[in-house]
Design a protein around this motif. Structure first.
Motif, PDB file in Angstrom:
ATOM      1  N   VAL A 259       0.903  -1.245   0.151  1.00 27.64           N
ATOM      2  CA  VAL A 259       0.013   0.149  -0.131  1.00 27.64           C
ATOM      3  C   VAL A 259       0.933   1.254  -0.103  1.00 27.64           C
ATOM      4  O   VAL A 259       0.480   2.399   0.110  1.00 27.64           O
ATOM      5  N   ALA A 260       2.195   1.086  -0.037  1.00 29.32           N
ATOM      6  CA  ALA A 260       3.085   2.239   0.182  1.00 29.32           C
ATOM      7  C   ALA A 260       3.858   2.662  -1.288  1.00 29.32           C
ATOM      8  O   ALA A 260       4.135   1.718  -1.850  1.00 29.32           O
TER       9      ALA A 260
ATOM     10  N   GLY B 206      -3.362   5.740   2.173  1.00 33.14           N
ATOM     11  CA  GLY B 206      -3.686   5.873   3.820  1.00 33.14           C
ATOM     12  C   GLY B 206      -4.836   5.242   4.122  1.00 33.14           C
ATOM     13  O   GLY B 206      -4.633   4.430   5.025  1.00 33.14           O
ATOM     14  N   ARG B 207      -5.626   4.929   3.340  1.00 33.43           N
ATOM     15  CA  ARG B 207      -6.991   4.086   3.527  1.00 33.43           C
ATOM     16  C   ARG B 207      -6.836   2.601   3.720  1.00 33.43           C
ATOM     17  O   ARG B 207      -7.131   1.800   4.599  1.00 33.43           O
ATOM     18  N   LEU B 208      -6.171   2.400   2.496  1.00 33.29           N
ATOM     19  CA  LEU B 208      -5.499   0.814   2.416  1.00 33.29           C
ATOM     20  C   LEU B 208      -4.780   0.345   3.704  1.00 33.29           C
ATOM     21  O   LEU B 208      -4.732  -0.706   4.096  1.00 33.29           O
ATOM     22  N   LEU B 209      -3.718   1.332   4.143  1.00 31.70           N
ATOM     23  CA  LEU B 209      -2.897   0.988   5.080  1.00 31.70           C
ATOM     24  C   LEU B 209      -4.064   0.873   6.399  1.00 31.70           C
ATOM     25  O   LEU B 209      -3.714  -0.323   7.199  1.00 31.70           O
TER      26      LEU B 209
ATOM     27  N   ALA C 165       8.662   3.405   8.350  1.00 31.24           N
ATOM     28  CA  ALA C 165       7.817   4.927   7.916  1.00 31.24           C
ATOM     29  C   ALA C 165       7.320   4.645   6.423  1.00 31.24           C
ATOM     30  O   ALA C 165       7.993   3.926   5.668  1.00 31.24           O
ATOM     31  N   LEU C 166       6.037   4.846   6.260  1.00 28.31           N
ATOM     32  CA  LEU C 166       5.489   4.556   4.908  1.00 28.31           C
ATOM     33  C   LEU C 166       5.152   5.739   4.308  1.00 28.31           C
ATOM     34  O   LEU C 166       4.521   6.737   4.975  1.00 28.31           O
TER      35      LEU C 166
END
Length: 367
Positions: free
Chosen positions: A186-187, A213-216, A205-206
């Motif tokens: 997701v990054a 951000g939503r997928l994280l 840190a991503l």
């Protein structure tokens, strides 16, 4: 007069004041120093240098530094400047913006719409130690230690500690092999930061966009379910992209530049071509291959190479045009002459003190 502390570079080129306390504990304003379509976020600095501070003082100033950047981030895209960056005055800040203008603009565009999220994964250390204590090698060594006086078993006790540490490291590495791929999915980018203590499994840190951000959040929920609550996930953000793009500014001392030019036999001005020419001429004379009987040849060659690299780094800082108070252009920097010709590098004290090396670097947090 107090020095000027620099927190970040932002787009917009507009002067303004931010409602946040800086490293000076709120004694002065945190404000923007504009240059063209950029601005530097600054305040007065209580210290001329932030190196060598006691840990508690360094942490206090670092918290203020991060607080300002995160406050400014609410209104502007932010390119963070490395903690502890200080310049003498606003004129030098404008010089920094002018010299780094193209680099700053390109980097801000590159990271537009992106943010940093920090994920820390923890385990229950007491539970892990209990599991390790049930390993056969540990059981055998503990039995040997228990059957003998303490003073007779120092080697066995050291061996137990080493086995425990090795087991911790193996378990952590195995978990990271399962944790990192779902996060990387997701990054846009990922930096593995140092672990603060043994209770941490991972500290990453991503760099993500809004969708990432939503997928994280979804990936972290999935991982929590997969590990059945045995691991604890902490996610902090959104943050500025500190780990992926931080401005580093380095000045030069007149003493070091002057020493380097003397080693290369240069006068008070020189072009980059002349620096390279003198280096190659002297290297041909001093190289250890040409002086096999001279025990000092390698040391002299190392000093010559240092001088060459130092002057090339100094010389590659470019001339810039900084507007003065009336908006007129005033040439500042270490090069003179027209841009169409090879610039001439000045080694005067004034020119050296104005020169800045600017770079955008990935950063890791301090362990």
């Amino acid at each position: 007069m107090a020095a000027t502390y620099i927190y970040a570079v932002i787009p917009g080129g507009v002067a303004g004041i931010f409602d946040v306390a800086g490293v000076d504990d709120g004694d002065g304003d945190v404000y923007a120093v504009p240059y063209h379509d950029l601005a530097a976020v600054v305040s007065s600095s209580p210290l001329p240098d932030y190196r060598g501070l006691r840990r508690e003082d360094a942490v206090r100033y670092l918290v203020a530094h991060q607080r300002v950047i995160e406050a400014v981030m609410q209104a502007f895209p932010v390119l963070p400047v490395k903690f502890g960056t200080v310049l003498p005055n606003e004129t030098r800040v404008r010089h920094l913006l002018a010299q780094g203008e193209a680099l700053f603009r390109t980097t801000l565009e590159q990271f537009a719409g992106q943010m940093q999220m920090e994920v820390v994964v923890l385990w229950d250390l007491s539970e892990i130690f209990q599991e390790i204590g049930r390993e056969e090698a540990i059981i055998q060594l503990k039995a040997q230690v228990a059957a003998r006086p303490v003073e007779e078993t120092p080697a066995e006790r050291v061996a137990i500690g080493q086995i425990v540490k090795a087991s911790l490291d193996r378990r952590r590495a195995a978990l990271c092999q399962r944790l990192l791929p779902p996060l990387q999915e997701v990054a846009l980018d990922l930096v593995v930061n140092p672990l603060m203590d043994e209770s941490m499994v991972a500290n990453v840190a991503l760099l993500v966009d809004e969708a990432g951000g939503r997928l994280l959040d979804e990936q972290l929920a999935m991982l929590d379910e997969r590990f059945e609550g045995r691991l604890h996930f902490r996610c902090v953000g959104p943050l500025p992209p500190n780990s992926f793009a931080t401005v580093e500014v380095q000045g030069f001392s007149f003493e070091s530049v002057n020493e380097a030019r003397y080693r290369l036999g240069l006068g008070e001005t020189s072009s980059l071509g002349e620096i390279k020419k003198n280096y190659h001429r002297l290297a041909a004379q001093l190289h250890p291959d040409h002086n096999p009987q001279d025990p000092e040849a390698e040391a002299r060659m190392a000093e010559l190479t240092w001088a060459y690299r130092h002057l090339i780094a100094y010389g590659e800082t470019q001339a810039v045009l900084v507007p003065d108070e009336q908006g007129c252009g005033e040439a500042q920097g270490l090069f003179q002459g027209t841009p169409a010709r090879e610039p001439v590098c000045s080694f005067t004290c004034e020119a050296v003190e104005q020169a800045l090396l600017i770079a955008i670097r990935r950063q890791e947090i301090l362990a």
